[in-house]
Design an enzyme around this catalytic site. Structure first.
Site: not given
Ligand code: CA2
Length: 146
Positions: A10-11, A18, A23, A74, A77, A98, A100, A107
């Site tokens: 997700p996301n 963003r 990221y 990945n 969340a 896995e 991240h 964090r």
């Molecule tokens: O660090 C990572 O790769 C995470 O898996 C990313 C997840 C987060 O919930 C994990 O704790 C760590 C969130 C991905 C959200 O990705 C975005 C990318 C661009 C802008 C906003 C969010």
């Protein structure tokens, strides 16, 4: 030719759009393109997919069980609370790494724990998008070890 499945949760379709400080600037399409190129150089191929839906990710983990030599995932969340994705990973015999992008340990506390990592071969954290490439290399070199 080996095939590696790459799943983003997700996301992650928002990559590069963003929060570049967390990221990076590359988009998901950029990442997937570089993984396709990297795999081709190594005489392999990747299947890249992204979903915001837990069940869809689980279906893909099952669906490719007979076709791939490994999975880079990945789970976003879902990492922190999805026992369903954990069980899906545990249900397949191919190796799973896995990844991240961010250093989850630097964090919020809720990001420090992964319910999925214990059923993976290993976890790569905090190396940005390079983590996906390192995971791909590791999976493609499976079986090369003496
Ligand atoms: O660090 C990572 O790769 C995470 O898996 C990313 C997840 C987060 O919930 C994990 O704790 C760590 C969130 C991905 C959200 O990705 C975005 C990318 C661009 C802008 C906003 C969010």
């Amino acid at each position: 030719m080996k095939t590696i499945l790459v799943l983003n949760g997700p996301n992650l379709n928002r990559l590069g759009l963003r929060e570049p400080g967390v990221y990076g600037h590359q988009t998901l399409v950029d990442l997937e393109n570089t993984l396709h190129e990297e795999a081709a150089k190594l005489n392999a191929q990747v299947i890249c997919k992204q979903s915001n839906h837990e069940g869809q990710l689980i279906d893909w983990i099952h669906e490719y069980a007979d076709d791939v030599a490994g999975l880079v995932i990945n789970p976003g969340a879902f990492t922190h609370y999805s026992y369903a994705i954990r069980d899906a990973i545990a249900s397949v015999s191919y190796p799973v790494i896995e990844v991240h992008i961010s250093n989850v340990h630097a964090r919020e506390t809720f990001r420090h724990h992964s319910v999925t990592a214990p059923v993976t071969k290993g976890q790569i954290v905090g190396l940005g998008l390079q983590g996906y490439h390192l995971a791909l290399l590791a999976l493609l070199s499976e079986g090369d070890k003496s």
